[in-house]
Write a protein that holds these residues in place. Structure first.
Motif, PDB file in Angstrom:
ATOM      1  N   TYR A   1       0.846  -1.194   0.000  1.00 25.36           N
ATOM      2  CA  TYR A   1       0.000   0.000   0.000  1.00 25.36           C
ATOM      3  C   TYR A   1       0.875   1.235   0.000  1.00 25.36           C
ATOM      4  O   TYR A   1       1.966   1.253   0.566  1.00 25.36           O
ATOM      5  CB  TYR A   1      -0.901  -0.003   1.236  1.00 25.36           C
ATOM      6  CG  TYR A   1      -1.858  -1.176   1.254  1.00 25.36           C
ATOM      7  CD1 TYR A   1      -2.938  -1.219   0.376  1.00 25.36           C
ATOM      8  CD2 TYR A   1      -1.665  -2.231   2.124  1.00 25.36           C
ATOM      9  CE1 TYR A   1      -3.806  -2.301   0.376  1.00 25.36           C
ATOM     10  CE2 TYR A   1      -2.526  -3.317   2.137  1.00 25.36           C
ATOM     11  CZ  TYR A   1      -3.599  -3.345   1.261  1.00 25.36           C
ATOM     12  OH  TYR A   1      -4.447  -4.403   1.266  1.00 25.36           O
ATOM     13  N   LYS A   2       0.364   2.283  -0.639  1.00 25.71           N
ATOM     14  CA  LYS A   2       1.085   3.538  -0.737  1.00 25.71           C
ATOM     15  C   LYS A   2       0.153   4.690  -0.399  1.00 25.71           C
ATOM     16  O   LYS A   2      -1.043   4.597  -0.625  1.00 25.71           O
ATOM     17  CB  LYS A   2       1.598   3.786  -2.167  1.00 25.71           C
ATOM     18  CG  LYS A   2       2.787   3.015  -2.608  1.00 25.71           C
ATOM     19  CD  LYS A   2       2.570   1.676  -3.182  1.00 25.71           C
ATOM     20  CE  LYS A   2       1.521   1.482  -4.231  1.00 25.71           C
ATOM     21  NZ  LYS A   2       1.318   0.070  -4.567  1.00 25.71           N
ATOM     22  N   LEU A   3       0.733   5.761   0.112  1.00 26.45           N
ATOM     23  CA  LEU A   3       0.002   7.016   0.282  1.00 26.45           C
ATOM     24  C   LEU A   3       0.611   8.033  -0.668  1.00 26.45           C
ATOM     25  O   LEU A   3       1.833   8.117  -0.795  1.00 26.45           O
ATOM     26  CB  LEU A   3       0.136   7.544   1.709  1.00 26.45           C
ATOM     27  CG  LEU A   3      -0.568   6.776   2.809  1.00 26.45           C
ATOM     28  CD1 LEU A   3      -0.285   7.416   4.164  1.00 26.45           C
ATOM     29  CD2 LEU A   3      -2.064   6.700   2.561  1.00 26.45           C
ATOM     30  N   VAL A   4      -0.231   8.785  -1.340  1.00 27.70           N
ATOM     31  CA  VAL A   4       0.218   9.917  -2.141  1.00 27.70           C
ATOM     32  C   VAL A   4      -0.334  11.148  -1.427  1.00 27.70           C
ATOM     33  O   VAL A   4      -1.545  11.328  -1.328  1.00 27.70           O
ATOM     34  CB  VAL A   4      -0.291   9.847  -3.598  1.00 27.70           C
ATOM     35  CG1 VAL A   4       0.114  11.104  -4.365  1.00 27.70           C
ATOM     36  CG2 VAL A   4       0.246   8.602  -4.288  1.00 27.70           C
ATOM     37  N   ASN A   5       0.578  11.960  -0.910  1.00 31.33           N
ATOM     38  CA  ASN A   5       0.227  13.098  -0.071  1.00 31.33           C
ATOM     39  C   ASN A   5       0.560  14.405  -0.779  1.00 31.33           C
ATOM     40  O   ASN A   5       1.709  14.643  -1.130  1.00 31.33           O
ATOM     41  CB  ASN A   5       0.995  12.979   1.262  1.00 31.33           C
ATOM     42  CG  ASN A   5       0.820  14.173   2.147  1.00 31.33           C
ATOM     43  OD1 ASN A   5       1.753  14.961   2.322  1.00 31.33           O
ATOM     44  ND2 ASN A   5      -0.347  14.322   2.721  1.00 31.33           N
ATOM     45  N   PHE A   6      -0.464  15.236  -0.985  1.00 30.12           N
ATOM     46  CA  PHE A   6      -0.279  16.571  -1.552  1.00 30.12           C
ATOM     47  C   PHE A   6      -0.053  17.528  -0.389  1.00 30.12           C
ATOM     48  O   PHE A   6      -0.880  17.596   0.528  1.00 30.12           O
ATOM     49  CB  PHE A   6      -1.510  16.986  -2.367  1.00 30.12           C
ATOM     50  CG  PHE A   6      -1.633  16.252  -3.676  1.00 30.12           C
ATOM     51  CD1 PHE A   6      -1.272  16.861  -4.872  1.00 30.12           C
ATOM     52  CD2 PHE A   6      -2.124  14.954  -3.721  1.00 30.12           C
ATOM     53  CE1 PHE A   6      -1.380  16.192  -6.082  1.00 30.12           C
ATOM     54  CE2 PHE A   6      -2.239  14.279  -4.924  1.00 30.12           C
ATOM     55  CZ  PHE A   6      -1.869  14.898  -6.104  1.00 30.12           C
ATOM     56  N   TRP A   7       1.049  18.283  -0.415  1.00 30.44           N
ATOM     57  CA  TRP A   7       1.438  19.126   0.709  1.00 30.44           C
ATOM     58  C   TRP A   7       2.133  20.389   0.215  1.00 30.44           C
ATOM     59  O   TRP A   7       2.501  20.492  -0.960  1.00 30.44           O
ATOM     60  CB  TRP A   7       2.388  18.364   1.646  1.00 30.44           C
ATOM     61  CG  TRP A   7       3.694  17.995   0.988  1.00 30.44           C
ATOM     62  CD1 TRP A   7       3.921  16.965   0.127  1.00 30.44           C
ATOM     63  CD2 TRP A   7       4.928  18.701   1.074  1.00 30.44           C
ATOM     64  NE1 TRP A   7       5.223  16.970  -0.312  1.00 30.44           N
ATOM     65  CE2 TRP A   7       5.869  18.021   0.275  1.00 30.44           C
ATOM     66  CE3 TRP A   7       5.340  19.831   1.785  1.00 30.44           C
ATOM     67  CZ2 TRP A   7       7.190  18.449   0.142  1.00 30.44           C
ATOM     68  CZ3 TRP A   7       6.660  20.253   1.658  1.00 30.44           C
ATOM     69  CH2 TRP A   7       7.565  19.556   0.849  1.00 30.44           C
ATOM     70  N   ALA A   8       2.322  21.344   1.122  1.00 26.36           N
ATOM     71  CA  ALA A   8       3.060  22.573   0.802  1.00 26.36           C
ATOM     72  C   ALA A   8       3.673  23.132   2.079  1.00 26.36           C
ATOM     73  O   ALA A   8       3.140  22.932   3.175  1.00 26.36           O
ATOM     74  CB  ALA A   8       2.126  23.609   0.180  1.00 26.36           C
ATOM     75  N   SER A   9       4.759  23.858   1.931  1.00 23.69           N
ATOM     76  CA  SER A   9       5.434  24.442   3.091  1.00 23.69           C
ATOM     77  C   SER A   9       4.592  25.542   3.729  1.00 23.69           C
ATOM     78  O   SER A   9       4.697  25.785   4.925  1.00 23.69           O
ATOM     79  CB  SER A   9       6.798  25.001   2.690  1.00 23.69           C
ATOM     80  OG  SER A   9       6.647  26.080   1.785  1.00 23.69           O
ATOM     81  N   TRP A  10       3.754  26.203   2.956  1.00 27.37           N
ATOM     82  CA  TRP A  10       2.924  27.302   3.459  1.00 27.37           C
ATOM     83  C   TRP A  10       1.629  26.815   4.110  1.00 27.37           C
ATOM     84  O   TRP A  10       0.835  27.604   4.610  1.00 27.37           O
ATOM     85  CB  TRP A  10       2.597  28.278   2.334  1.00 27.37           C
ATOM     86  CG  TRP A  10       2.159  27.629   1.053  1.00 27.37           C
ATOM     87  CD1 TRP A  10       2.929  27.390  -0.044  1.00 27.37           C
ATOM     88  CD2 TRP A  10       0.849  27.133   0.734  1.00 27.37           C
ATOM     89  NE1 TRP A  10       2.190  26.768  -1.020  1.00 27.37           N
ATOM     90  CE2 TRP A  10       0.903  26.603  -0.580  1.00 27.37           C
ATOM     91  CE3 TRP A  10      -0.360  27.087   1.405  1.00 27.37           C
ATOM     92  CZ2 TRP A  10      -0.199  26.035  -1.211  1.00 27.37           C
ATOM     93  CZ3 TRP A  10      -1.464  26.523   0.774  1.00 27.37           C
ATOM     94  CH2 TRP A  10      -1.361  26.008  -0.523  1.00 27.37           C
ATOM     95  N   CYS A  11       1.432  25.516   4.157  1.00 22.83           N
ATOM     96  CA  CYS A  11       0.187  24.907   4.635  1.00 22.83           C
ATOM     97  C   CYS A  11       0.330  24.513   6.106  1.00 22.83           C
ATOM     98  O   CYS A  11       1.065  23.574   6.427  1.00 22.83           O
ATOM     99  CB  CYS A  11      -0.116  23.690   3.758  1.00 22.83           C
ATOM    100  SG  CYS A  11      -1.309  22.545   4.413  1.00 22.83           S
TER     101      CYS A  11
END
Length: 184
Positions: free
Chosen positions: A65-75
């Protein structure tokens, strides 16, 4: 004709009240549905982020299983979820990161400061991948199975509660389906 105009406002109000009532009693009122659940993950469209390892579509089709995580430093919520992603990665979970609409130096500084839980990561400065995946904002995380199928979409920070109440039950259910297939 005048009676219709008199009855119309209460009918509209009743219809809206019914709609709101149904919405409040959904299983997960904060959940955002995804058309990708049960379907192959959309394409990976990323640019390199510094000298970090990237990932591609083939990585999402690898065993496990894998997670694909959308993220940002400003978040700010991304900072909240970061230790939980690190804990999952420390367990051996493959976590892939998509840095969303961010400055590369800020993104790299974020990972230097908090640690890098990602097996592979890349940047999506133009939001092309986010659009393909139907991302509304960050953080957003997708659970992918061993053959690249999307099992879950989670909007918001991955908290301990989300791991316990959403992620783990879906993993258990998916494992049971695999065991049933193998025993047939």
């Amino acid at each position: 004709m005048g009676k219709i105009y008199v009855a119309l406002p209460p009918l509209i109000f009743a219809a809206l009240a019914a709609l709101f009532l149904v919405g409040m009693h959904r299983d997960d009122p904060n959940g955002i549905p995804s058309t990708f659940i049960g379907k192959p993950a959309p394409p990976v469209i990323l640019d390199a982020l510094g000298g970090l390892d990237g990932f591609d579509n083939a990585a999402l089709n690898e065993p496990g299983y894998k997670l694909v995580n959308f993220w940002a430093s400003w978040c700010a919520p991304c900072r909240v979820e970061h230790p939980n992603l690190q804990a999952l990665a420390d367990e051996g979970f493959a976590v892939f990161g998509v840095n969303y609409k961010d400055d590369a130096s800020n993104a790299l500084g974020f990972l230097d400061e908090l640690g890098n839980p990602y097996r592979g990561t890349g940047t999506d400065t133009g939001a092309r991948m986010a659009i393909e995946w139907g991302v509304y904002g960050v953080p957003e995380t997708f659970l992918i199975d061993h053959d690249g199928t999307v099992l879950m979409r989670f909007a918001g920070p991955v908290t301990q509660r989300a791991i316990r109440e959403q992620l783990r039950p879906i993993l258990t259910e998916a494992d049971q389906r695999v065991e049933t297939k193998l025993s047939e």
